[in-house]
Design a protein around this motif. Structure first.
Motif, PDB file in Angstrom:
ATOM      1  N   GLU A 127       0.827  -1.199   0.000  1.00  0.00           N
ATOM      2  CA  GLU A 127       0.000   0.000   0.000  1.00  0.00           C
ATOM      3  C   GLU A 127       0.869   1.260   0.000  1.00  0.00           C
ATOM      4  O   GLU A 127       0.533   2.252  -0.660  1.00  0.00           O
ATOM      5  CB  GLU A 127      -0.926  -0.019   1.207  1.00  0.00           C
ATOM      6  N   LEU A 128       1.981   1.235   0.741  1.00  0.00           N
ATOM      7  CA  LEU A 128       2.895   2.382   0.738  1.00  0.00           C
ATOM      8  C   LEU A 128       3.575   2.525  -0.618  1.00  0.00           C
ATOM      9  O   LEU A 128       3.796   3.636  -1.099  1.00  0.00           O
ATOM     10  CB  LEU A 128       3.953   2.219   1.830  1.00  0.00           C
ATOM     11  N   ILE A 129       3.923   1.408  -1.211  1.00  0.00           N
ATOM     12  CA  ILE A 129       4.584   1.447  -2.515  1.00  0.00           C
ATOM     13  C   ILE A 129       3.670   2.084  -3.555  1.00  0.00           C
ATOM     14  O   ILE A 129       4.134   2.798  -4.451  1.00  0.00           O
ATOM     15  CB  ILE A 129       5.006   0.016  -2.932  1.00  0.00           C
ATOM     16  N   ASP A 130       2.367   1.852  -3.421  1.00  0.00           N
ATOM     17  CA  ASP A 130       1.418   2.450  -4.362  1.00  0.00           C
ATOM     18  C   ASP A 130       1.288   3.957  -4.159  1.00  0.00           C
ATOM     19  O   ASP A 130       0.919   4.683  -5.095  1.00  0.00           O
ATOM     20  CB  ASP A 130       0.048   1.783  -4.213  1.00  0.00           C
ATOM     21  N   VAL A 131       1.586   4.432  -2.950  1.00  0.00           N
ATOM     22  CA  VAL A 131       1.421   5.854  -2.637  1.00  0.00           C
ATOM     23  C   VAL A 131       2.644   6.666  -3.036  1.00  0.00           C
ATOM     24  O   VAL A 131       2.522   7.764  -3.590  1.00  0.00           O
ATOM     25  CB  VAL A 131       1.111   6.037  -1.138  1.00  0.00           C
ATOM     26  N   TYR A 132       3.837   6.113  -2.782  1.00  0.00           N
ATOM     27  CA  TYR A 132       5.066   6.881  -2.988  1.00  0.00           C
ATOM     28  C   TYR A 132       5.765   6.461  -4.283  1.00  0.00           C
ATOM     29  O   TYR A 132       5.750   5.274  -4.645  1.00  0.00           O
ATOM     30  CB  TYR A 132       6.025   6.689  -1.811  1.00  0.00           C
ATOM     31  N   PRO A 133       6.390   7.407  -4.952  1.00  0.00           N
ATOM     32  CA  PRO A 133       7.174   7.055  -6.148  1.00  0.00           C
ATOM     33  C   PRO A 133       8.438   6.301  -5.747  1.00  0.00           C
ATOM     34  O   PRO A 133       8.867   6.356  -4.592  1.00  0.00           O
ATOM     35  CB  PRO A 133       7.514   8.416  -6.768  1.00  0.00           C
ATOM     36  N   PRO A 134       9.041   5.584  -6.658  1.00  0.00           N
ATOM     37  CA  PRO A 134      10.265   4.840  -6.314  1.00  0.00           C
ATOM     38  C   PRO A 134      11.407   5.781  -5.974  1.00  0.00           C
ATOM     39  O   PRO A 134      11.419   6.947  -6.389  1.00  0.00           O
ATOM     40  CB  PRO A 134      10.561   4.037  -7.582  1.00  0.00           C
ATOM     41  N   PRO A 135      12.367   5.307  -5.218  1.00  0.00           N
ATOM     42  CA  PRO A 135      13.512   6.144  -4.842  1.00  0.00           C
ATOM     43  C   PRO A 135      14.316   6.594  -6.060  1.00  0.00           C
ATOM     44  O   PRO A 135      14.389   5.907  -7.075  1.00  0.00           O
ATOM     45  CB  PRO A 135      14.351   5.225  -3.947  1.00  0.00           C
ATOM     46  N   SER A 136      14.902   7.766  -5.949  1.00  0.00           N
ATOM     47  CA  SER A 136      15.847   8.253  -6.961  1.00  0.00           C
ATOM     48  C   SER A 136      17.226   8.343  -6.313  1.00  0.00           C
ATOM     49  O   SER A 136      17.376   8.111  -5.114  1.00  0.00           O
ATOM     50  CB  SER A 136      15.412   9.613  -7.513  1.00  0.00           C
ATOM     51  N   PHE A 137      18.230   8.717  -7.089  1.00  0.00           N
ATOM     52  CA  PHE A 137      19.605   8.622  -6.600  1.00  0.00           C
ATOM     53  C   PHE A 137      20.380   9.916  -6.830  1.00  0.00           C
ATOM     54  O   PHE A 137      20.193  10.593  -7.836  1.00  0.00           O
ATOM     55  CB  PHE A 137      20.341   7.476  -7.304  1.00  0.00           C
ATOM     56  N   GLU A 138      21.221  10.225  -5.886  1.00  0.00           N
ATOM     57  CA  GLU A 138      22.199  11.291  -6.021  1.00  0.00           C
ATOM     58  C   GLU A 138      23.576  10.652  -5.958  1.00  0.00           C
ATOM     59  O   GLU A 138      23.713   9.471  -5.640  1.00  0.00           O
ATOM     60  CB  GLU A 138      22.026  12.335  -4.914  1.00  0.00           C
ATOM     61  N   SER A 139      24.591  11.411  -6.261  1.00  0.00           N
ATOM     62  CA  SER A 139      25.942  10.830  -6.279  1.00  0.00           C
ATOM     63  C   SER A 139      26.944  11.792  -5.668  1.00  0.00           C
ATOM     64  O   SER A 139      26.793  13.008  -5.766  1.00  0.00           O
ATOM     65  CB  SER A 139      26.365  10.479  -7.709  1.00  0.00           C
ATOM     66  N   PHE A 140      27.946  11.196  -5.010  1.00  0.00           N
ATOM     67  CA  PHE A 140      29.096  11.922  -4.480  1.00  0.00           C
ATOM     68  C   PHE A 140      30.347  11.201  -4.955  1.00  0.00           C
ATOM     69  O   PHE A 140      30.299  10.006  -5.273  1.00  0.00           O
ATOM     70  CB  PHE A 140      29.045  11.984  -2.951  1.00  0.00           C
ATOM     71  N   PRO A 141      31.486  11.881  -4.972  1.00  0.00           N
ATOM     72  CA  PRO A 141      32.670  11.292  -5.621  1.00  0.00           C
ATOM     73  C   PRO A 141      33.195  10.010  -4.996  1.00  0.00           C
ATOM     74  O   PRO A 141      33.415   9.028  -5.709  1.00  0.00           O
ATOM     75  CB  PRO A 141      33.718  12.410  -5.529  1.00  0.00           C
ATOM     76  N   THR A 142      33.414   9.973  -3.654  1.00  0.00           N
ATOM     77  CA  THR A 142      34.149   8.852  -3.073  1.00  0.00           C
ATOM     78  C   THR A 142      33.520   8.395  -1.761  1.00  0.00           C
ATOM     79  O   THR A 142      32.831   9.173  -1.088  1.00  0.00           O
ATOM     80  CB  THR A 142      35.612   9.253  -2.784  1.00  0.00           C
ATOM     81  N   PRO A 143      33.773   7.163  -1.351  1.00  0.00           N
ATOM     82  CA  PRO A 143      33.344   6.711  -0.024  1.00  0.00           C
ATOM     83  C   PRO A 143      33.977   7.524   1.099  1.00  0.00           C
ATOM     84  O   PRO A 143      33.341   7.756   2.133  1.00  0.00           O
ATOM     85  CB  PRO A 143      33.801   5.250   0.022  1.00  0.00           C
ATOM     86  N   PHE A 144      35.233   7.943   0.927  1.00  0.00           N
ATOM     87  CA  PHE A 144      35.882   8.736   1.962  1.00  0.00           C
ATOM     88  C   PHE A 144      35.114  10.028   2.215  1.00  0.00           C
ATOM     89  O   PHE A 144      34.880  10.419   3.369  1.00  0.00           O
ATOM     90  CB  PHE A 144      37.329   9.053   1.562  1.00  0.00           C
ATOM     91  N   LEU A 145      34.696  10.692   1.160  1.00  0.00           N
ATOM     92  CA  LEU A 145      33.926  11.919   1.308  1.00  0.00           C
ATOM     93  C   LEU A 145      32.577  11.629   1.972  1.00  0.00           C
ATOM     94  O   LEU A 145      32.098  12.430   2.800  1.00  0.00           O
ATOM     95  CB  LEU A 145      33.713  12.564  -0.060  1.00  0.00           C
ATOM     96  N   ALA A 146      31.972  10.507   1.653  1.00  0.00           N
ATOM     97  CA  ALA A 146      30.696  10.154   2.274  1.00  0.00           C
ATOM     98  C   ALA A 146      30.857   9.917   3.768  1.00  0.00           C
ATOM     99  O   ALA A 146      30.000  10.312   4.574  1.00  0.00           O
ATOM    100  CB  ALA A 146      30.138   8.904   1.600  1.00  0.00           C
ATOM    101  N   LEU A 147      31.939   9.271   4.175  1.00  0.00           N
ATOM    102  CA  LEU A 147      32.179   9.044   5.597  1.00  0.00           C
ATOM    103  C   LEU A 147      32.464  10.355   6.321  1.00  0.00           C
ATOM    104  O   LEU A 147      32.021  10.543   7.470  1.00  0.00           O
ATOM    105  CB  LEU A 147      33.342   8.069   5.774  1.00  0.00           C
ATOM    106  N   ILE A 148      33.190  11.262   5.668  1.00  0.00           N
ATOM    107  CA  ILE A 148      33.434  12.581   6.250  1.00  0.00           C
ATOM    108  C   ILE A 148      32.100  13.295   6.473  1.00  0.00           C
ATOM    109  O   ILE A 148      31.846  13.874   7.540  1.00  0.00           O
ATOM    110  CB  ILE A 148      34.340  13.414   5.326  1.00  0.00           C
ATOM    111  N   ARG A 149      31.251  13.246   5.478  1.00  0.00           N
ATOM    112  CA  ARG A 149      29.942  13.890   5.567  1.00  0.00           C
ATOM    113  C   ARG A 149      29.100  13.246   6.660  1.00  0.00           C
ATOM    114  O   ARG A 149      28.356  13.927   7.390  1.00  0.00           O
ATOM    115  CB  ARG A 149      29.228  13.796   4.218  1.00  0.00           C
ATOM    116  N   ASN A 150      29.176  11.941   6.772  1.00  0.00           N
ATOM    117  CA  ASN A 150      28.446  11.222   7.807  1.00  0.00           C
ATOM    118  C   ASN A 150      28.834  11.726   9.192  1.00  0.00           C
ATOM    119  O   ASN A 150      27.970  11.962  10.048  1.00  0.00           O
ATOM    120  CB  ASN A 150      28.736   9.720   7.672  1.00  0.00           C
ATOM    121  N   ILE A 151      30.132  11.893   9.442  1.00  0.00           N
ATOM    122  CA  ILE A 151      30.603  12.359  10.751  1.00  0.00           C
ATOM    123  C   ILE A 151      30.171  13.801  11.001  1.00  0.00           C
ATOM    124  O   ILE A 151      29.730  14.162  12.100  1.00  0.00           O
ATOM    125  CB  ILE A 151      32.139  12.214  10.840  1.00  0.00           C
ATOM    126  N   LEU A 152      30.284  14.647   9.999  1.00  0.00           N
ATOM    127  CA  LEU A 152      29.952  16.061  10.171  1.00  0.00           C
ATOM    128  C   LEU A 152      28.469  16.256  10.474  1.00  0.00           C
ATOM    129  O   LEU A 152      28.094  17.190  11.188  1.00  0.00           O
ATOM    130  CB  LEU A 152      30.341  16.849   8.912  1.00  0.00           C
TER     131      LEU A 152
END
Length: 361
Positions: A127-152
């Motif tokens: 029922e929720l799947i019928d209500v909401y559109p499917p997920p979309s995606f964004e991108s960042f350059p590297t896992p290291f940058l993602a972990l930095i962002r996670n901590i911040l």
């Protein structure tokens, strides 16, 4: 004429050899001639036999070796055993099975397969799947940058987290220069000036050192299975189980991650199944087992369900771009701070699936 001795020729008799034991005082020999043959009959005294029987022969000087019992094995095992005995490596090589990883949700057709599975596996979730559109995606350059962002972003609302992250990237000289060497060159005073606490500064430096020492790397993180990745990342100061789960969903797009310690997902499960009490982390695995192997996508729908609390369905559906988890309202913040004070338990405003291009295969 002289006398001539007449000797009648005798017929040649075959020679017969008869073995006669040495004579002794206690033995008598009788010989009888019968038809030109000599037959010897020998009589041995029984006392002599007894004496000979009592004489023990000297022990043998050749030692007796035990018989070797060879273990019957297969030919391959024999070769390995002989090679090990000689100290030489066996020529037979062990077969190494390739490590099989689940395809990321950014893989073509994988998200569609996930939604199809969840729709058929859980009618309430459908029922929720019928209500909401499917997920979309964004991108960042590297896992290291993602972990930095996670901590911040830890323990910060979305607006505050975005502000500090933007200033941090500017201090480094751009996202493409956010590398371990650049982060280690920033002292705590510089980080404090842009709003980063001393504790978070130590977390950033610890992550950068583990990268610089080779304990972690972007390539290793991408290729690790979920269990190994969890073990390695929790070695970094300031990164707990909740942060790892968020990173695996948001950045690596791993399909089957269930953040059991996330308050939003737990509240969503409570609302979806109309539970009287908030499910404990230990209960989440059993409650969400039907979502396997796409629990990451189901968790996204739990965040959407919580986000819709107090808002109309129409305004929520208009948000097609993933924002995972949603910002906490005042009531959620108070409840969450009472339950957990650790950063891993707080809902992070980090966008879901925020890193995608490098994680695709």
């Amino acid at each position: 004429m002289g006398e001539q001795s007449s000797s009648q020729p005798q017929s040649a008799q075959p020679e017969t050899q008869t073995l006669i034991p040495p004579q002794s005082n206690g033995a008598s020999v009788n010989s009888t001639e019968v038809s030109g043959d000599i037959v010897s009959s020998t009589t041995i005294d029984t006392r002599r036999i007894t004496e000979l029987g009592n004489v023990s022969s000297p022990p043998s000087k050749i030692p007796l070796r035990p018989r070797k019992i060879r273990k019957l094995t297969h030919d391959g095992e024999d070769a390995k055993a002989e090679a090990a005995a000689k100290g030489k490596p066996s020529q037979s090589r062990a077969v190494t099975l390739p490590r099989i990883h689940a395809r990321p949700l950014t893989y073509e057709g994988e998200l569609e397969a996930a939604i199809h599975h969840l729709r058929s596996a859980d009618p309430l979730l459908a029922e929720l799947i019928d209500v909401y559109p499917p997920p979309s995606f964004e991108s960042f350059p590297t896992p290291f940058l993602a972990l930095i962002r996670n901590i911040l972003y830890q323990q910060l609302a979305a607006k505050a987290g975005n502000s500090i992250y933007t200033r941090f990237v500017a201090l480094c000289g751009g996202e493409h220069v956010v590398v371990p060497e650049t982060v280690l060159a920033l002292d705590p005073q510089q980080l404090r000036q842009i709003g980063v606490s001393g504790r978070k500064a130590s977390y950033l430096h610890d992550l950068a050192r583990k990268y610089q020492n080779g304990i972690l790397s972007d390539s290793a993180i991408v290729s690790m299975d979920d269990k190994s990745l969890f073990t390695m990342l929790t070695m970094v100061n300031g990164i707990g189980s909740w942060s790892v789960h968020m990173f695996m969903i948001n950045s690596l797009h791993r399909p089957d991650v269930l953040p059991v310690n996330d308050l939003g997902v737990r509240k969503g499960v409570q609302m979806l199944y109309n539970l009287e009490e908030l499910p404990r982390p230990s209960q989440m695995e059993q409650l969400c087992v039907k979502w396997r192997p796409y629990r990451s996508v189901a968790s996204w729908y739990m965040w959407r369900l919580i986000e819709a609390k107090g808002a109309s369905a129409t305004s929520t559906v208009s948000r097609s771009v993933m924002s995972l988890p949603p910002p906490l309202d005042d009531i959620q913040q108070q409840e969450h701070q009472q339950q957990q004070q650790q950063s891993q338990q707080l809902l992070d405003p980090m966008s879901v699936f925020s890193i995608g291009s490098w994680g695709q295969s």
